[in-house]
Scaffold this active site. Structure first.
Site, PDB file in Angstrom:
ATOM      1  N   LYS A   1      91.468 -21.209  69.947  1.00  0.00           N
ATOM      2  CA  LYS A   1      92.459 -20.783  70.933  1.00  0.00           C
ATOM      3  C   LYS A   1      92.196 -19.352  71.384  1.00  0.00           C
ATOM      4  O   LYS A   1      92.269 -19.047  72.579  1.00  0.00           O
ATOM      5  CB  LYS A   1      93.855 -20.766  70.284  1.00  0.00           C
ATOM      6  CG  LYS A   1      94.575 -22.047  70.160  1.00  0.00           C
ATOM      7  CD  LYS A   1      95.991 -21.663  69.681  1.00  0.00           C
ATOM      8  CE  LYS A   1      96.802 -22.816  69.250  1.00  0.00           C
ATOM      9  NZ  LYS A   1      98.159 -22.412  68.819  1.00  0.00           N
TER      10      LYS A   1
ATOM     11  N   ASP B   1     101.676 -22.398  71.555  1.00  0.00           N
ATOM     12  CA  ASP B   1     101.909 -23.521  70.655  1.00  0.00           C
ATOM     13  C   ASP B   1     101.483 -24.777  71.394  1.00  0.00           C
ATOM     14  O   ASP B   1     101.847 -24.981  72.557  1.00  0.00           O
ATOM     15  CB  ASP B   1     103.363 -23.626  70.194  1.00  0.00           C
ATOM     16  CG  ASP B   1     103.424 -24.403  68.883  1.00  0.00           C
ATOM     17  OD1 ASP B   1     102.949 -23.883  67.854  1.00  0.00           O
ATOM     18  OD2 ASP B   1     103.910 -25.554  68.893  1.00  0.00           O
ATOM     19  N   SER B   2     100.687 -25.583  70.734  1.00  0.00           N
ATOM     20  CA  SER B   2     100.046 -26.685  71.442  1.00  0.00           C
ATOM     21  C   SER B   2      99.811 -27.835  70.483  1.00  0.00           C
ATOM     22  O   SER B   2      99.993 -27.705  69.271  1.00  0.00           O
ATOM     23  CB  SER B   2      98.727 -26.207  72.057  1.00  0.00           C
ATOM     24  OG  SER B   2      97.970 -25.464  71.124  1.00  0.00           O
TER      25      SER B   2
ATOM     26  N   LYS C   1      86.355 -26.490  80.449  1.00  0.00           N
ATOM     27  CA  LYS C   1      87.570 -26.861  79.713  1.00  0.00           C
ATOM     28  C   LYS C   1      88.761 -26.037  80.206  1.00  0.00           C
ATOM     29  O   LYS C   1      89.822 -26.592  80.495  1.00  0.00           O
ATOM     30  CB  LYS C   1      87.373 -26.666  78.202  1.00  0.00           C
ATOM     31  CG  LYS C   1      88.617 -27.083  77.413  1.00  0.00           C
ATOM     32  CD  LYS C   1      88.484 -26.941  75.917  1.00  0.00           C
ATOM     33  CE  LYS C   1      89.863 -27.120  75.268  1.00  0.00           C
ATOM     34  NZ  LYS C   1      89.888 -26.797  73.840  1.00  0.00           N
TER      35      LYS C   1
ATOM     36  N   GLY D   1      89.245 -28.297  67.180  1.00  0.00           N
ATOM     37  CA  GLY D   1      90.345 -29.232  66.945  1.00  0.00           C
ATOM     38  C   GLY D   1      89.997 -30.667  67.324  1.00  0.00           C
ATOM     39  O   GLY D   1      88.964 -31.209  66.925  1.00  0.00           O
ATOM     40  N   TYR D   2      90.873 -31.258  68.130  1.00  0.00           N
ATOM     41  CA  TYR D   2      90.730 -32.657  68.516  1.00  0.00           C
ATOM     42  C   TYR D   2      89.795 -32.854  69.728  1.00  0.00           C
ATOM     43  O   TYR D   2      89.700 -33.974  70.246  1.00  0.00           O
ATOM     44  CB  TYR D   2      92.107 -33.253  68.840  1.00  0.00           C
ATOM     45  CG  TYR D   2      93.065 -33.270  67.658  1.00  0.00           C
ATOM     46  CD1 TYR D   2      93.064 -34.328  66.747  1.00  0.00           C
ATOM     47  CD2 TYR D   2      93.966 -32.220  67.445  1.00  0.00           C
ATOM     48  CE1 TYR D   2      93.939 -34.347  65.669  1.00  0.00           C
ATOM     49  CE2 TYR D   2      94.846 -32.230  66.372  1.00  0.00           C
ATOM     50  CZ  TYR D   2      94.822 -33.291  65.492  1.00  0.00           C
ATOM     51  OH  TYR D   2      95.687 -33.306  64.421  1.00  0.00           O
TER      52      TYR D   2
ATOM     53  N   ARG E   1      95.891 -25.678  78.035  1.00  0.00           N
ATOM     54  CA  ARG E   1      95.988 -24.220  77.818  1.00  0.00           C
ATOM     55  C   ARG E   1      95.633 -23.472  79.102  1.00  0.00           C
ATOM     56  O   ARG E   1      96.309 -22.511  79.470  1.00  0.00           O
ATOM     57  CB  ARG E   1      95.040 -23.815  76.678  1.00  0.00           C
ATOM     58  CG  ARG E   1      95.040 -22.326  76.349  1.00  0.00           C
ATOM     59  CD  ARG E   1      94.386 -22.066  75.011  1.00  0.00           C
ATOM     60  NE  ARG E   1      95.110 -22.790  73.967  1.00  0.00           N
ATOM     61  CZ  ARG E   1      94.662 -23.941  73.415  1.00  0.00           C
ATOM     62  NH1 ARG E   1      93.498 -24.444  73.732  1.00  0.00           N
ATOM     63  NH2 ARG E   1      95.403 -24.578  72.530  1.00  0.00           N
TER      64      ARG E   1
ATOM     65  N   ASN F   1      94.144 -19.094  65.249  1.00  0.00           N
ATOM     66  CA  ASN F   1      93.184 -20.155  65.561  1.00  0.00           C
ATOM     67  C   ASN F   1      92.083 -19.556  66.459  1.00  0.00           C
ATOM     68  O   ASN F   1      92.353 -19.167  67.601  1.00  0.00           O
ATOM     69  CB  ASN F   1      93.942 -21.287  66.272  1.00  0.00           C
ATOM     70  CG  ASN F   1      93.047 -22.454  66.627  1.00  0.00           C
ATOM     71  OD1 ASN F   1      91.955 -22.267  67.122  1.00  0.00           O
ATOM     72  ND2 ASN F   1      93.538 -23.654  66.384  1.00  0.00           N
TER      73      ASN F   1
HETATM   74  P1  ITT Z   1      98.376 -20.445  65.655  1.00  0.00           P
HETATM   75  O1  ITT Z   1      99.761 -20.976  65.355  1.00  0.00           O
HETATM   76  O2  ITT Z   1      97.996 -19.292  64.790  1.00  0.00           O
HETATM   77  O3  ITT Z   1      98.190 -20.160  67.112  1.00  0.00           O
HETATM   78  P2  ITT Z   1      97.518 -23.178  65.031  1.00  0.00           P
HETATM   79  O4  ITT Z   1      96.184 -23.848  65.065  1.00  0.00           O
HETATM   80  O5  ITT Z   1      98.358 -23.379  63.800  1.00  0.00           O
HETATM   81  O6  ITT Z   1      97.292 -21.607  65.305  1.00  0.00           O
HETATM   82  P3  ITT Z   1      99.434 -24.712  66.571  1.00  0.00           P
HETATM   83  O7  ITT Z   1     100.483 -24.730  65.543  1.00  0.00           O
HETATM   84  O8  ITT Z   1      99.843 -24.524  68.007  1.00  0.00           O
HETATM   85  O9  ITT Z   1      98.343 -23.591  66.290  1.00  0.00           O
HETATM   86  O10 ITT Z   1      98.611 -26.079  66.429  1.00  0.00           O
HETATM   87  C1  ITT Z   1      97.836 -26.521  67.477  1.00  0.00           C
HETATM   88  C2  ITT Z   1      96.911 -27.603  66.967  1.00  0.00           C
HETATM   89  O11 ITT Z   1      96.749 -28.571  68.010  1.00  0.00           O
HETATM   90  C3  ITT Z   1      95.522 -27.020  66.717  1.00  0.00           C
HETATM   91  O12 ITT Z   1      95.375 -26.614  65.378  1.00  0.00           O
HETATM   92  C4  ITT Z   1      94.622 -28.190  67.085  1.00  0.00           C
HETATM   93  O13 ITT Z   1      94.527 -29.078  65.982  1.00  0.00           O
HETATM   94  C5  ITT Z   1      95.391 -28.876  68.199  1.00  0.00           C
HETATM   95  N1  ITT Z   1      94.961 -28.344  69.510  1.00  0.00           N
HETATM   96  C6  ITT Z   1      95.655 -27.506  70.339  1.00  0.00           C
HETATM   97  N2  ITT Z   1      94.944 -27.202  71.425  1.00  0.00           N
HETATM   98  C7  ITT Z   1      93.778 -27.844  71.299  1.00  0.00           C
HETATM   99  C8  ITT Z   1      92.613 -27.906  72.096  1.00  0.00           C
HETATM  100  O14 ITT Z   1      92.492 -27.216  73.216  1.00  0.00           O
HETATM  101  N3  ITT Z   1      91.607 -28.660  71.658  1.00  0.00           N
HETATM  102  C9  ITT Z   1      91.696 -29.347  70.515  1.00  0.00           C
HETATM  103  N4  ITT Z   1      92.733 -29.328  69.681  1.00  0.00           N
HETATM  104  C10 ITT Z   1      93.783 -28.580  70.077  1.00  0.00           C
END
Ligand code: ITT
Length: 193
Positions: A13, A70-71, A173, A151-152, A179, A10
């Site tokens: 991230k 993971d978030s 942020k 993302g969101y 994070r 991502n």
């Molecule tokens: P990796 O596993 O490769 O790190 P991913 O996007 O699949 O990438 P996650 O499974 O942890 O990662 O999903 C986290 C999702 O939560 C991410 O795709 C966003 O939609 C949301 N998210 C997490 N942190 C965020 C942030 O700081 N701002 C906005 N959305 C966030």
């Protein structure tokens, strides 16, 4: 200087983590340096399980120190969804945000409470792993606003700031995000080793 592989696909991230880790004594590298790295299935039921799964799998593969994140977003009116499924809630960021706004259409302003949660895992190739958590409370707004972040962020509103996350600069942020908070703890633990 020792390498630290930031194991995320991502880009949003990756940018935030690289900025926060820039003052640490590591050479920060990304998964782009490991084109043969395998896909890792996020089969865990919690952020912590998934962060550990990713960090340990990539540490074993690369032979380096690895940081994984993971978030996700927990929305109270949806019983905590999308949670660990945040990245799988719909195909694109804008569709995920629209789905969320549609689901919350009839939910009153004071019932739109939500939080971002993040677990950072740092793993050694031998399996030794530390984890740190962070969270930030807010409300799901009625319309997306702001161009920053990912993302969101455009639908996550922080009343104390009167701003959506996507209206914050990267530094603003990181100073208060889920994070940023998890990474501050991870940095302190890494520095104390
Ligand atoms: P990796 O596993 O490769 O790190 P991913 O996007 O699949 O990438 P996650 O499974 O942890 O990662 O999903 C986290 C999702 O939560 C991410 O795709 C966003 O939609 C949301 N998210 C997490 N942190 C965020 C942030 O700081 N701002 C906005 N959305 C966030």
């Amino acid at each position: 200087m020792r390498k630290l592989v930031v194991a995320t696909k991502n880009l949003g991230k990756a940018r935030e983590i690289a900025e926060m880790m820039a003052d640490m004594p590591f050479e920060i590298v990304s998964l782009a340096d490991y084109p043969d790295a395998p896909e890792v299935q996020e089969s865990g039921a919690t952020f912590t399980e998934n962060a550990i799964i990713k960090a340990t799998a990539y540490a074993r593969f690369t032979g380096e120190l690895v940081l994984a994140d993971d978030s996700g977003l927990e929305v109270d009116a949806l019983g905590g969804a999308p949670g660990v499924l945040s990245s799988r809630f719909a195909p694109t960021d804008s569709e995920r945000n629209q789905r969320l706004l549609d689901l919350l259409h009839d939910v009153a302003n004071d019932k739109r409470t939500a939080r971002f949660r993040c677990v950072v895992a740092v793993a050694e190739p031998d399996g030794d792993t530390l984890t740190c958590e962070g969270s930030v409370e807010g409300l799901i707004s009625r319309e997306p606003k702001g161009e920053n972040g990912f993302g969101y962020d455009p639908v996550f509103y922080v009343p104390e700031l009167d701003k959506h996350f996507a209206e914050l600069t990267p530094a603003q942020k990181n100073a208060l995000s889920h994070r940023g908070r998890a990474l501050e703890k991870a940095k302190a633990m890494l520095a104390a080793r």
